[in-house]
Scaffold this motif. Structure first.
Motif, mmCIF file in Angstrom:
data_model
loop_
_atom_site.group_PDB
_atom_site.id
_atom_site.type_symbol
_atom_site.label_atom_id
_atom_site.label_comp_id
_atom_site.label_asym_id
_atom_site.label_seq_id
_atom_site.Cartn_x
_atom_site.Cartn_y
_atom_site.Cartn_z
ATOM 1 N N PRO A 1 -34.164 -42.270 -55.099
ATOM 2 C CA PRO A 1 -34.545 -42.376 -56.516
ATOM 3 C C PRO A 1 -34.712 -43.806 -57.012
ATOM 4 O O PRO A 1 -35.456 -44.045 -57.959
ATOM 5 C CB PRO A 1 -33.380 -41.680 -57.232
ATOM 6 N N PHE A 2 -34.031 -44.792 -56.381
ATOM 7 C CA PHE A 2 -34.145 -46.173 -56.830
ATOM 8 C C PHE A 2 -35.187 -46.964 -56.045
ATOM 9 O O PHE A 2 -35.394 -48.147 -56.299
ATOM 10 C CB PHE A 2 -32.782 -46.870 -56.731
ATOM 11 N N ARG A 3 -35.810 -46.325 -55.032
ATOM 12 C CA ARG A 3 -36.840 -46.953 -54.201
ATOM 13 C C ARG A 3 -36.337 -48.238 -53.535
ATOM 14 O O ARG A 3 -37.095 -49.175 -53.326
ATOM 15 C CB ARG A 3 -38.092 -47.248 -55.030
ATOM 16 N N THR A 4 -35.042 -48.262 -53.242
ATOM 17 C CA THR A 4 -34.458 -49.423 -52.568
ATOM 18 C C THR A 4 -33.835 -49.049 -51.233
ATOM 19 O O THR A 4 -33.334 -49.921 -50.524
ATOM 20 C CB THR A 4 -33.367 -50.058 -53.451
ATOM 21 N N GLY A 5 -33.847 -47.770 -50.911
ATOM 22 C CA GLY A 5 -33.161 -47.307 -49.715
ATOM 23 C C GLY A 5 -31.679 -47.179 -49.905
ATOM 24 O O GLY A 5 -30.954 -46.790 -48.979
ATOM 25 N N GLN A 6 -31.171 -47.476 -51.100
ATOM 26 C CA GLN A 6 -29.750 -47.381 -51.411
ATOM 27 C C GLN A 6 -29.488 -46.123 -52.215
ATOM 28 O O GLN A 6 -30.341 -45.652 -52.969
ATOM 29 C CB GLN A 6 -29.285 -48.605 -52.203
ATOM 30 N N LEU A 7 -28.273 -45.599 -52.071
ATOM 31 C CA LEU A 7 -27.903 -44.390 -52.802
ATOM 32 C C LEU A 7 -27.412 -44.699 -54.201
ATOM 33 O O LEU A 7 -27.374 -43.821 -55.053
ATOM 34 C CB LEU A 7 -26.827 -43.620 -52.030
ATOM 35 N N VAL A 8 -26.965 -45.927 -54.434
ATOM 36 C CA VAL A 8 -26.521 -46.337 -55.765
ATOM 37 C C VAL A 8 -27.153 -47.681 -56.076
ATOM 38 O O VAL A 8 -27.543 -48.434 -55.190
ATOM 39 C CB VAL A 8 -24.981 -46.444 -55.844
ATOM 40 N N MET A 9 -27.208 -48.036 -57.353
ATOM 41 C CA MET A 9 -27.862 -49.255 -57.758
ATOM 42 C C MET A 9 -27.061 -50.492 -57.377
ATOM 43 O O MET A 9 -27.611 -51.533 -57.055
ATOM 44 C CB MET A 9 -28.095 -49.252 -59.271
ATOM 45 N N PHE A 10 -25.711 -50.405 -57.435
ATOM 46 C CA PHE A 10 -24.918 -51.612 -57.275
ATOM 47 C C PHE A 10 -24.400 -51.801 -55.854
ATOM 48 O O PHE A 10 -23.311 -52.316 -55.648
ATOM 49 C CB PHE A 10 -23.746 -51.630 -58.259
ATOM 50 N N GLN A 11 -25.163 -51.374 -54.887
ATOM 51 C CA GLN A 11 -24.773 -51.608 -53.507
ATOM 52 C C GLN A 11 -25.088 -53.052 -53.127
ATOM 53 O O GLN A 11 -26.214 -53.522 -53.272
ATOM 54 C CB GLN A 11 -25.492 -50.647 -52.565
ATOM 55 N N VAL A 12 -24.065 -53.795 -52.657
ATOM 56 C CA VAL A 12 -24.219 -55.208 -52.316
ATOM 57 C C VAL A 12 -23.544 -55.468 -50.978
ATOM 58 O O VAL A 12 -22.857 -54.605 -50.421
ATOM 59 C CB VAL A 12 -23.597 -56.117 -53.405
ATOM 60 N N ARG A 13 -23.738 -56.669 -50.474
ATOM 61 C CA ARG A 13 -23.108 -57.091 -49.226
ATOM 62 C C ARG A 13 -22.475 -58.463 -49.436
ATOM 63 O O ARG A 13 -23.143 -59.397 -49.889
ATOM 64 C CB ARG A 13 -24.149 -57.174 -48.094
ATOM 65 N N TYR A 14 -21.190 -58.568 -49.154
ATOM 66 C CA TYR A 14 -20.488 -59.840 -49.277
ATOM 67 C C TYR A 14 -20.375 -60.476 -47.895
ATOM 68 O O TYR A 14 -19.833 -59.877 -46.963
ATOM 69 C CB TYR A 14 -19.092 -59.640 -49.880
ATOM 70 N N ASP A 15 -20.869 -61.715 -47.772
ATOM 71 C CA ASP A 15 -20.911 -62.362 -46.461
ATOM 72 C C ASP A 15 -19.905 -63.504 -46.325
ATOM 73 O O ASP A 15 -19.926 -64.241 -45.338
ATOM 74 C CB ASP A 15 -22.324 -62.883 -46.158
ATOM 75 N N ARG A 16 -19.044 -63.699 -47.325
ATOM 76 C CA ARG A 16 -18.027 -64.750 -47.233
ATOM 77 C C ARG A 16 -16.638 -64.129 -47.213
ATOM 78 O O ARG A 16 -16.385 -63.112 -47.883
ATOM 79 C CB ARG A 16 -18.137 -65.719 -48.415
ATOM 80 N N MET B 1 -23.038 -53.231 -63.783
ATOM 81 C CA MET B 1 -22.199 -53.468 -62.612
ATOM 82 C C MET B 1 -22.997 -54.066 -61.464
ATOM 83 O O MET B 1 -22.471 -54.855 -60.670
ATOM 84 C CB MET B 1 -21.524 -52.159 -62.179
ATOM 85 N N GLU B 2 -24.259 -53.695 -61.357
ATOM 86 C CA GLU B 2 -25.099 -54.274 -60.312
ATOM 87 C C GLU B 2 -25.156 -55.794 -60.457
ATOM 88 O O GLU B 2 -25.051 -56.534 -59.471
ATOM 89 C CB GLU B 2 -26.508 -53.689 -60.382
ATOM 90 N N GLU B 3 -25.277 -56.268 -61.685
ATOM 91 C CA GLU B 3 -25.310 -57.706 -61.915
ATOM 92 C C GLU B 3 -23.941 -58.341 -61.687
ATOM 93 O O GLU B 3 -23.830 -59.410 -61.090
ATOM 94 C CB GLU B 3 -25.803 -57.995 -63.330
ATOM 95 N N LEU B 4 -22.910 -57.698 -62.164
ATOM 96 C CA LEU B 4 -21.568 -58.272 -62.074
ATOM 97 C C LEU B 4 -21.074 -58.339 -60.635
ATOM 98 O O LEU B 4 -20.301 -59.235 -60.282
ATOM 99 C CB LEU B 4 -20.589 -57.462 -62.930
ATOM 100 N N PHE B 5 -21.490 -57.401 -59.794
ATOM 101 C CA PHE B 5 -21.037 -57.379 -58.413
ATOM 102 C C PHE B 5 -21.723 -58.430 -57.542
ATOM 103 O O PHE B 5 -21.185 -58.831 -56.520
ATOM 104 C CB PHE B 5 -21.295 -56.006 -57.790
ATOM 105 N N HIS B 6 -22.894 -58.882 -57.929
ATOM 106 C CA HIS B 6 -23.706 -59.712 -57.042
ATOM 107 C C HIS B 6 -23.137 -61.117 -56.888
ATOM 108 O O HIS B 6 -22.512 -61.676 -57.804
ATOM 109 C CB HIS B 6 -25.144 -59.806 -57.558
ATOM 110 N N GLU B 7 -23.388 -61.691 -55.703
ATOM 111 C CA GLU B 7 -23.091 -63.098 -55.474
ATOM 112 C C GLU B 7 -24.135 -63.955 -56.192
ATOM 113 O O GLU B 7 -25.208 -63.490 -56.564
ATOM 114 C CB GLU B 7 -23.105 -63.409 -53.976
#
Length: 815
Positions: free
Chosen positions: A322-337, A409-415
């Motif tokens: 539904p979000f056309r991102t391949g993700q199931l939720v909008m606020f899916q992120v990856r932390y690399d540090r 939350m998508e914005e707040l979670f992002h690096e």
């Protein structure tokens, strides 16, 4: 368990066979089975509203139904050779795989529904702020797909900001009004989250219509409207409700589930897992949530079906994308540090915040719920509309309150290094202004969650709590980052590498969301797994466990149970929490009803039974030998007794009121069966034989059995009642309600009752002041728009808000 007894053979006639009502084989004294009675009782009964299911009887009923189905199918299987072989194999294969077929169908429907609701919710949320010139049906993300920051195709409603403000306000109140109107007019059960009620339903409490098709429809339509209105409510709790509704509606088409509450319970647990799975994009977290929060009976078979249903639902959701991102939720992120050990101090602070937040919101939300029930019962639509308008007016100028909570939350979670515009979150020049903005977002959101959760629209509290935790966590992360940058040479920050960002504020938002969700729901393991699946932050396993563990310690210090459990107590549902340990040190004789209404096995007239049914509301009656002999002979439910009387009088047959009724085989020398199958003729005239409607083997126990053991019997075996006997003689009757009343008595015994009454009176006075203030505001508004007459909702004229129907039923129906 040695104190649990069944009546001995000498207490009943061993020459006949009879099972529990609506679960027996219905074999008569002549050994003839009567499946029609079983089906007719089930059609009448279908589990009475606001009662509890007797799981012992349900299990016996399921065995009987399987035996009846097998006998009826003998004609079909009566062929010989290859014909009989392939038919048998086909039917056996279908029976074995039917559960998985149903679970797959339900999971697919839940996934499709979730995808469409996500798309509609995003469009409705964005339409308040503007429109897409290339297609009105596109939200802002799809309209500006691929653009770095905004695009010319997405146009606000006007270049004049007051007009945009007005449009935002009008859309908000219209969405809220529509959602509340649909709920009030067509499906009142669609309001709220539904998790509390579903927990009770899975435990055996019956609420007709709560999982019906109308509730499913209105919940699915009203939920996007409620979220888009800007109310501080979420979709995750309602997602569980509409998922369980989906499972219940589809299962009604299969006899295997239509006639077995135990099978249906397995399915509802699986649907609850799928609801959380599609809401968060977390199939494993959904299964653990169902195990930890929803079900008190979760065998391995149920766990596998929950896993499979969640898997199918999330797979369908992923295919829909539904979000056309391949993700199931909008606020899916990856932390690399990686994180640093000195940050544990700040992680603990987030955990403490989560525990304090949960207790504060639960306490004041329950007071808001009490005020709502007392004063606002007739103004449900107006209340939701006014709340949405107030929220829109206050939140429009705060970026993190104006946009959808999931997007926030998508914005707040992002690096800060992902190259995504985050509206000043990563700008060092705007750091202190951003801290103030996040602090105000946290405080204002808490206030609106308290007053909004529980209004008569589909509303959850998961995502609002996570948004509050995320804004607070991001604020803490920014402060910690500023502290480290101001003191880079401090020994406290010695583990930080030079020229490399040391603090990741987005991870603090992630941990704050986990803390707030754990604090409001009092769940632990499932929160950790959900957050991992949502963000993929596997390097933050230990910090998340520290935060959630701290939250759990703080929450348990103040109270037992999250908001769902507290709402169960608030509404008076008959539910024993299996997660709590009980130690009362009293026998069941101290809690039981020592003066139950019992029926003698012989001697009662038809008129006596009818008077008893008309003057009492008990759900069943023990059967004893005679009026002077309390030897237990069995137990008969109210529905079965009413059915027997109606069956005897069927077809206009005139049965004299003085006709004797028997609950054990009567002394008949010569008899002839009448068409009713309940009437017999003896030397003394007509009699009515209800012997095959009773349960000859009710669960009984000794008066000295510890109450804690009796509560274990209710939760593990699931009987509706337990008969208390001494040497085979009836001494009392115990129900779940008796246990809950005593539990409440124990919890309040150590308190100063005078102080409790004083606090209650002070709280009522406070509610009255608030109501008078609201009435004054309403009168002022009406006078300004040309209607100066005194409002009909003034406190001296306010309608008394009645108790909920459920509470009334529980108060009037003791058994």
């Amino acid at each position: 368990m040695s104190s649990i007894r069944r009546p001995s053979l000498r207490q009943r006639d061993s020459s006949r066979i009879s099972l529990a009502p609506s679960s027996r084989s219905l074999e008569t004294g002549e050994g003839r089975e009567r499946p029609d009675d079983l089906e007719e009782i089930e059609a009448i009964k279908r589990y009475e509203d606001f009662t509890t299911i007797d799981w012992v009887q349900d299990a016996a009923r399921a065995q009987t139904q399987r035996r009846i189905a097998k006998r009826r199918s003998k004609g079909f299987w009566g062929g010989q050779g290859a014909t009989r072989g392939w038919r048998r194999k086909f039917w056996d294969s279908y029976e074995a795989g039917q559960a998985w077929i149903v679970v797959s169908l339900i999971g697919a429907c839940i996934g499709l529904n979730a995808a469409f609701l996500n798309i509609i919710t995003e469009w409705l949320s964005d339409i308040k702020r503007g429109r897409c010139s290339t297609g009105f049906y596109l939200n802002e993300n799809f309209c500006c797909w691929g653009a770095e920051q905004g695009c010319a195709e997405w146009k606000p409603w006007s270049n004049i900001w007051p007009f945009n403000y007005i449009m935002y306000f009008l859309f908000s109140i219209s969405f809220a009004w529509t959602s509340a109107f649909l709920v009030k007019s067509y499906a009142p059960y669609a309001a709220g989250s539904g998790i509390s009620e579903i927990k009770c339903i899975i435990a055996g409490f019956v609420m007709k219509g709560f999982l019906g098709s109308w509730t499913l429809l209105i919940k699915s339509v009203g939920l996007p409207l409620a979220i888009a209105s800007g109310l501080s409510v979420g979709k995750e709790g309602p997602s569980v409700h509409y998922a369980v509704c989906t499972g219940n509606v589809i299962s009604r088409f299969f006899d295997k589930y239509k006639r077995s509450a135990a099978k249906t319970r397995e399915l509802l647990c699986a649907c609850a897992a799928a609801g959380v799975a599609v809401a968060f994009g977390s199939p494993i977290g959904g299964v653990l949530f169902s195990l930890e929060e929803m079900s008190s009976n979760f065998p391995m078979k149920t766990m596998w079906r929950s896993f499979f249903c969640a898997l199918v639902a999330t797979a369908v959701l992923a295919v829909m994308n539904p979000f056309r991102t391949g993700q199931l939720v909008m606020f899916q992120v990856r932390y690399d540090r990686d994180w640093h050990f000195f940050e544990i101090i700040f992680f603990i602070i987030l955990g403490i915040f989560g525990g304090l937040y949960g207790e504060f919101v639960i306490k004041w939300n329950l007071r808001a719920q009490a005020f709502r029930k007392r004063y606002l019962g007739k103004f449900a639509v107006s209340e939701a509309t006014i709340l949405a308008g107030l929220t829109a007016l206050v939140c429009y100028y705060n970026r993190f309150l104006m946009i959808d909570m999931t997007e926030s939350m998508e914005e707040l979670f992002h690096e800060c290094e992902v190259g995504k515009p985050l509206h000043g979150l990563c700008d060092p020049k705007k750091r202190w202004g951003m801290v103030f903005t996040l602090l105000m977002a946290t405080v204002i959101r808490i206030f609106f969650v308290i007053i909004s959760y529980g209004c008569k629209v589909p509303a959850g509290i998961f995502v609002p709590s996570m948004a509050i935790g995320a804004s607070f966590g991001r604020m803490v992360g920014i402060l910690v980052q500023a502290l480290q940058e101001a003191n880079p040479q401090s020994a406290f920050f010695s583990s930080c590498q030079p020229d490399v960002p040391c603090i990741t504020p987005g991870t603090y938002a992630f941990l704050g969301a986990a803390a707030a969700l754990s604090g409001i729901m009092h769940i632990t393991v499932s929160v950790v797994v959900i957050m991992f699946e949502v963000t993929g932050a596997l390097t933050y396993i230990l910090p998340t466990m520290i935060v959630v563990g701290t939250t759990k310690i703080i929450s348990d210090h103040f109270s037992k149970g999250g908001i769902a459990d507290r709402m169960i107590t608030f509404n008076g549902f008959p539910f024993i929490d299996t997660k709590e340990s009980h130690s009362y040190n009293v026998p069941v004789s101290a809690v039981m009803n020592s003066k139950p209404v019992a029926l003698p096995a012989t001697g009662m007239s038809l008129q006596d039974l009818q008077n008893l049914l008309d003057t009492t509301a008990f759900r069943g009656f023990p059967i004893v030998s005679s009026r002077n002999d309390n030897h237990i002979m069995g137990y008969i439910g109210r529905t079965e007794l009413r059915y027997g009387i109606d069956r005897a009088q069927r077809g206009g047959r005139d049965v004299p009121p003085e006709t004797k009724c028997y609950f054990t085989p009567p002394p008949i020398h010569s008899h002839s069966r009448q068409p009713s199958d309940f009437s017999r003729r003896s030397e003394n005239g007509d009699i009515l034989d209800f012997s095959h409607l009773i349960d000859p083997t009710p669960i009984t126990t000794h008066p000295r059995l510890p109450l804690e053991t009796a509560m274990e019997i209710f939760t593990k075996l699931g009987p509706r009642v337990i008969l208390v006997e001494l040497h085979g003689n009836l001494r009392g009757i115990l129900t779940v309600k008796d246990c809950l009343v005593y539990q409440h008595h124990i919890e309040t015994r150590g308190k100063d009752m005078a102080q409790v009454r004083e606090d209650g009176e002070r709280e009522r006075e406070g509610m009255e002041k608030v109501w008078k203030a609201l009435c004054s505001i309403g009168d002022w508004v009406k006078s300004k728009i040309g209607r100066g007459e005194r409002s009909s909702w003034h406190s001296s004229e306010r309608p008394g808000y009645p108790q909920p129907a459920i509470a009334l039923e529980l108060d009037s129906v003791r058994r």
